[in-house]
Design an enzyme around this catalytic site. Structure first.
Site: not given
Ligand code: 5GP
Ligand code: SF4
Ligand code: MG
Length: 466
Positions: A106-107
Site C-alpha cells: 500500500n502506497g
C-alpha cells in the site's frame, strides 16, 4: 489500497477475506489473496470487484488452504489506470532459491519508473504495470541468504510511501517506510495467531486484539509466537498522511491512539469556529462529511439534519476511473431530502473539494429542492497539489484549488459562501494543540501545502515542478 495478513490460524485465507472486506473502502477495483499450506504450497486468487462477491465462495476459498495468508484490495494510483489488468492485482509472488515470497503493498513508489528502467536493462521480466512489482525484482537481485533480508535490501532502494505485508512459507512480515506515510497495525488472534492490517477496523471484524502500530521505519518478522523487530532504514522524522484522518481511513479505526471519528468531528468544531455563518440547518455530504458536520452543528448550535441521502449500494465516487462515470456517479449515489431542505438556509459539510464536480452537482440538487441559501464548509484545506504517495488525486491542472482562489471557487461552484478549514485547524483537530509546526510538521500534508516530504523523483523527471 488495503493490506492484510494472518498467521497461526486454521483457514487463514478466510480471516484475510474478512479483513479485506473491512478494508474495502481503501480499494474497490480488485482484490487478491495468497496462502501457503505445507502439502499444497503457495496458492493465489486474484479477482476484479468486491471482496464479498469473490472471496466468500467455496470454489475460490477452497483453493486457498493453510495457516498463513496475505491479501490486498486495490485502487489504482500507479500502473494502468481505468482498465486495470488482472496481472496488476496484488499480492505479487516470486520464487527464489530459498522458497516463495508473496508481497502486498500500500502506497506509491516515487522512483518506480527509474527502478523499472534499470531492472529491465539488467534482465528483469516484468509481469505487470504496477510500481509495486519492483520490490520482487529488487529482491531477486539481492545476494542476501534469507527472504526477510532480501525484502530489506529491496526496500532500501525504494523511495516514497510503502506499507508492506509479505509472507514466506513460515513467516509473516510487515514493514513501514521510514516516514510511516501509510498505516499498518499488529493484532493478536487468541493466544496463537497474529494479524497485520492497514487499519484497526479490520482487526475488529476477526475478533483480533489491537497490539500496536508498526512504527515508521520498522520491520516485523512473525514466526510462531515470536515477533522480531528491526529498523532497516536510516531513521527519519515520521510524516503520517493527514488525509487518512480526513477521508481515507474508516471512522471506526484508531490512528496514533486517536479515534478517526473523533478527529473528524473535531475538524467540524474547528470549521465552525473559523468559518461561522447564519443558517437553519447543517447537512453532511454523506458519508465522508458526516462526522465533521456533527462537530460543526454541535459547535455552532445550528440543528443537524440529513438533507442528502446516500444510496448505500454505491461505492465511493472517486474510485470510478473515468470522468464520465464519475459525473454520473454523484446522482446515482446521492439524493436530496426535499421535505427537509425546502426554504432553508443550508450549510453543507464535505470532507474535500478535488475537481469540484461533486460540490457543483450537489449545489444544483439542493437549489432545485428549494433551499434558500447554500453554504459549503470543507473539512480539509484546499487540495492544490497532487498526492504521489498512494492517494489518487488528479494532475495539478484538474485540481480546482490549483487554478482558482477561494472566491473564484465559490463562484464556479455557485454557492453563497465557501470556506475550508485551515491547515492549523486541521492539525489541532488531529491532536496538535499548537497547530502545524512549520519547521517540522508532524504529518504529510503535501496535497494541501505542496511541502512534499519525499521528492517525487519520477514526476520531477517528467517535468513536475514543486
Ligand atoms: P470532486 O468532485 O471535488 O473531485 O471530489 C470530491 C469528493 O470526492 C469529496 O466528496 C470526497 O469525499 C471525494 N474524495 C476524497 N478523496 C478523494 C481523492 O483522493 N480523489 C478524488 N478524486 N476524490 C476524493
Ligand atoms: Fe496524504 Fe496528501 Fe500526503 Fe498524499 S499528499 S500522503 S494524501 S497528506
Ligand atoms: Mg464525499
Amino acid at each position: 489500497c488495503g493490506i492484510f495478513g494472518v498467521t497461526g490460524v486454521v483457514d487463514a485465507s478466510n480471516f484475510v477475506a474478512l479483513g479485506l472486506h473491512a478494508l474495502q473502502h481503501r480499494g474497490q477495483e480488485a482484490g487478491g489473496i495468497v496462502s501457503y499450506h505445507p502439502d499444497h504450497g503457495f496458492n493465489s486468487a486474484r479477482r476484479f470487484g468486491y471482496v464479498r462477491d469473490n472471496f466468500t465462495k467455496a470454489d475460490v476459498m477452497d483453493t486457498l488452504p493453510g495457516q498463513l495468508a496475505i491479501g490486498h484490495v486495490r485502487y489504482s494510483t500507479a500502473g494502468s489506470k481505468g482498465a486495470t489488468a488482472i496481472r496488476d492485482v496484488q499480492p505479487f509472488f516470486g520464487e527464489f532459491s530459498m522458497g516463495g515470497c508473496a508481497i502486498a503493498h500500500n502506497g506509491n513508489i516515487t522512483n518506480a519508473i527509474a527502478l523499472r528502467r534499470e531492472l529491465i536493462e539488467r534482465g528483469s521480466i516484468f509481469q505487470s504495470s504496477s510500481d509495486s512489482e519492483c520490490i520482487i525484482h529488487l529482491m531477486a537481485r539481492s545476494i542476501q541468504k534469507s527472504l526477510a533480508e532480501r525484502i530489506k535490501d529491496a526496500l532500501r532502494r525504494v523511495e516514497g510511501a510503502f506499507s508492506v505485508v509479505a509472507m514466506t512459507r513460515t513467516k509473516l512480515i510487515g514493514v513501514r517506510d521510514p516516514l510511516g506515510v501509510r498505516p499498518l497495525v499488529l493484532g493478536r488472534i487468541s493466544d496463537h495467531g497474529w494479524a497485520l492490517s492497514s487499519e484497526t477496523c479490520a482487526l475488529d471484524i476477526i475478533g483480533a486484539d489491537f497490539v500496536r502500530e508498526i512504527e515508521p521505519g520498522e520491520m516485523v518478522v512473525i514466526e510462531g509466537n515470536k515477533v522480531e523487530s528491526t529498523r532497516p532504514f536510516t531513521p527519519a522524522k515520521s510524516r503520517f498522511c493527514i488525509f487518512e484522518n480526513v477521508y481515507f481511513s474508516r471512522p471506526d479505526s484508531i490512528i496514533g491512539g486517536r479515534s478517526v471519528y473523533e478527529t473528524r468531528r473535531q475538524i467540524g468544531v474547528e470549521l465552525a469556529r473559523e468559518a461561522p455563518v447564519d443558517a437553519d440547518l447543517v447537512c453532511p455530504v454523506p458519508d465522508s462529511g458526516t462526522p465533521a458536520a456533527i462537530g460543526y452543528a454541535h459547535e455552532s448550535g445550528i440543528p443537524f439534519g440529513m438533507g442528502i441521502i446516500r444510496n448505500q449500494y454505491m461505492g465511493r465516487t472517486f474510485i470510478e476511473p473515468t470522468d464520465h462515470i464519475r459525473n454520473m456517479g454523484v446522482r446515482l449515489k446521492l439524493n436530496v431530502n426535499r421535505a427537509l431542505i425546502k426554504g432553508k438556509r443550508v450549510i453543507l459539510v464535505d470532507d474535500s473539494v478535488v475537481r469540484g464536480t461533486t460540490s457543483r452537482k450537489i449545489k444544483d440538487m439542493i437549489l432545485e429542492a428549494g433551499a434558500a441559501e447554500v453554504h459549503f464548509r470543507i473539512a480539509s484545506p484546499p487540495t492544490a497539489w497532487p498526492c504521489f504517495y498512494g492517494v489518487d488525486t488528479p494532475e495539478r491542472s484538474k485540481l480546482l484549488a490549483a487554478t482558482m482562489s477561494e472566491d473564484e471557487m465559490r463562484d464556479w461552484i455557485g454557492v453563497d459562501s465557501l470556506k475550508f478549514v485551515s491547515l492549523d485547524g486541521l492539525y489541532r483537530a488531529a491532536g496538535e494543540a499548537a497547530g502545524r509546526d512549520a519547521a517540522s510538521p508532524r504529518f504529510c500534508d503535501a496535497c494541501f501545502s505542496g511541502d512534499y516530504p519525499v521528492a517525487p523523483s519520477d514526476k520531477i523527471e517528467e517535468g513536475f515542478e514543486m
